[in-house]
Each structure stands twice: as structure tokens, then as C-alpha cells.
Design an enzyme around this catalytic site. Structure first.
Site: not given
Length: 315
Positions: A154, A156, A234, A258, A263, A281
Site C-alpha cells: 500500500l 503510492r 514487477r 502487465d 519480458e 508493460h
């Protein structure tokens, strides 16, 4: 080129981003940290700042190539590619670009939830292929509003996600290093107990060694057959093999992702699944936000070179 003060490092820099930096200060460009050693030693001795963008490791070996280096200004809120401990030991400041991208990433997290639960990718294909007229409606899917949602981290971005989902009448649970001041959201001391309590598990952790594999196989299994994993942090923050096993076996309902471990060459097992929504991403990938990130990165470089306080220091 002895007056060059800035090294722009990262082949993913767009041309306008490179131009913004090189117009402000004499600069040289390399594709990544692996190319730094190939620069002329006299040039390297003149570099005082690095504007960095990418995920390739930037460690002590690279820092030691630049005797006057004083700041590494990272493009992005995540700075796990940079060895901050090594930088601090060399009195090199590290900066990032927080806050300016929180809205976009939070928006995408909610979008992934809705797209996965309401089978929006399938719905688009059903209309575009004209099967709707021939075969009728797609199967009923799943309501998002009113669901229980667990936010892993929790900070930003996690708080922005929670605020949005509270407006969707969702019951908000979270796990974090410590309990936060919230409008009645439910704190869990660990990710397994969090997963047991919710329908959707949204991962909003920072990357790096400290959070590697934080969402374990046990946590994924604790979600149960209605559980959905959403990851905009990530790829390293979740046990990807365990996630794939659970998705393939139907042990959880699905995922919206995402980010991935390797990746952009993601595990091909993902491509065979029909219960996932996959994105490239692009959490911060709006014109407005990427411009703001580039401007904040330059502001940190400028502050250092002018001898002023850094705007968003990490260490």
C-alpha cells in the site's frame, strides 16, 4: 567531447526524450550499461550525471568507470536495476520519477480487473468476428463492483488503486510492512492471509531482491478457484511458475498482467491461456505521463549539476 557532463543510457529512450536531455546538457548516448566500458576514458572522466532508462543491471562495475559521477537519474518509479547500495557507497545519488505515473498505473490495474472479469477481450473478438450475429451472446461473466480486493503493497500506487476500487464499492484489504492509516481498510500481516480473504489480489510492490517471489505459491493457492491475480509491479514479485501452474490447472480463476519475469520474451505458457489478459508493460504508457516522467528525470539532473537539492532522491 571533454565538456560532456551527461550520459544518456538506455535504448528504450524515445528520440524526443533524448533530445530533451541533450539539448539541456552536452551528452553522449549508449544503449545500455554493457556499452559504458567502450567509451573513451577521457570522455568517461567528464561524466557527472547518468540519465538511465531500462532494466539491465547498473552496478558497481559500471559506476567505477566514471570517477566524477554524482547522480544516476532513473526514468521510472522502480529503480531495482540500479545497485543503490553500491551507489551510496560511492556517494552517488539515485533519483526516480514517483507520483507522476501513479494515476496511469492505477488506472491500468483497474482496467485489467474489469477486462479479465468481464471477458472483454473475448467480447471484442466475438463482435469483430461477427460471431455475435451468428452464435448469439457470450457466456455470462463476473461482477467487479462489490468484490473483495487485496492490495499487496500500500504505497503510492497501491493506495491509488485502493481509492479507485473503494469507489467501485469494493471491500479493501491490504498487506504492507506495517499497518497504515486508512478509511477502515482491513490490514493483513502477510500475503497468504490476505489472499485467503479476497477475490482479487493486486500486486503493487516495488521490485528488487527484497520483494522477489513475495507472492508465493502458497499465497496463489490461498486465493482459491474464484481468485484473480493482477500484477502491475514487477514480474519478479510473484512466483511466476506457481502462477502459471495455478492458471493452467484452474486452481484460480485468472490473471491480468502487465509485467513478467522475462519480458518482453514472456513464458509461452501464458499465450495458451484463455483466462488471462496480457499487456506489454505499459502501465505508465500515456503521452502525458511519459512526458512528465522525462521532465522530472531532467529536473533531477539539472538540480544536481546546479548544486541544488534533488527533486526526488532515493538514497
Amino acid at each position: 567531447m571533454s565538456d560532456t557532463q551527461l550520459l544518456i543510457c538506455g535504448k528504450s529512450f524515445k528520440q524526443d526524450e533524448r533530445d530533451r536531455l541533450s539539448t539541456a546538457y552536452p551528452a553522449v548516448f549508449v544503449d545500455g550499461p554493457g556499452d559504458m566500458a567502450g567509451l573513451d576514458s577521457t570522455l568517461r572522466a567528464s561524466i557527472r550525471a547518468v540519465a538511465y532508462k531500462g532494466h539491465a543491471p547498473f552496478g558497481a562495475e559500471q559506476m567505477d568507470l566514471f570517477p566524477q559521477l554524482g547522480v544516476i537519474a532513473n526514468y521510472g518509479v522502480g529503480y531495482d536495476a540500479i545497485d543503490v547500495e553500491a551507489a551510496s557507497a560511492r556517494s552517488i545519488a539515485v533519483t526516480n520519477t514517483p507520483d507522476v505515473l501513479s494515476d496511469d498505473v492505477a488506472d491500468l490495474a483497474v482496467g485489467l480487473m474489469i477486462a479479465q472479469a468481464r471477458t472483454m477481450i473475448r467480447g471484442h473478438a466475438h463482435v469483430a468476428s461477427q460471431r455475435w450475429a451468428k452464435e448469439g451472446e457470450i457466456p455470462l461473466n463476473r461482477k467487479v463492483s462489490g468484490s473483495s480486493v487485496g492490495i499487496v503493497g500500500l504505497g503510492r500506487i497501491g493506495r491509488e488503486i485502493a481509492d479507485r476500487l473503494a469507489a467501485f464499492k469494493c471491500e479493501i484489504h491490504y498487506s504492507s510492512r506495517s499497518e497504515k492509516e486508512t478509511p477502515g481498510w482491513i490490514y493483513h500481516p502477510d500475503v497468504v492471509s490476505l489472499a485467503k480473504a479476497v477475490d482479487f489480489l493486486v500486486i503493487a510492490l516495488v521490485g528488487g531482491a527484497e520483494t522477489k517471489g513475495h507472492v508465493t505459491r502458497e499465497a496463489i493457492q490461498a486465493l482459491g478457484p474464484r481468485g484473480v491475480v493482477i500484477n502491475i509491479s514487477r514480474g519478479t514479485t510473484v512466483d511466476e511458475g506457481a502462477l502459471l501452474d495455478a492458471l493452467e490447472a484452474g486452481e484460480i480463476a485468472g490473471a491480468g498482467l502487465d509485467v513478467y519475469e522475462n519480458e518482453p520474451k514472456i513464458d509461452p505458457r501464458f499465450l495458451k491461456l484463455d483466462n488471462v489478459v496480457l499487456q506489454p508493460h505499459q502501465g505508465s504508457g500515456s503521452v502525458e505521463t511519459r512526458t512528465a516522467m522525462a521532465e522530472l528525470q531532467l529536473a533531477n539532473v539539472a538540480a544536481f549539476l546546479k548544486g541544488e537539492p534533488l527533486v526526488t532522491p532515493v538514497n
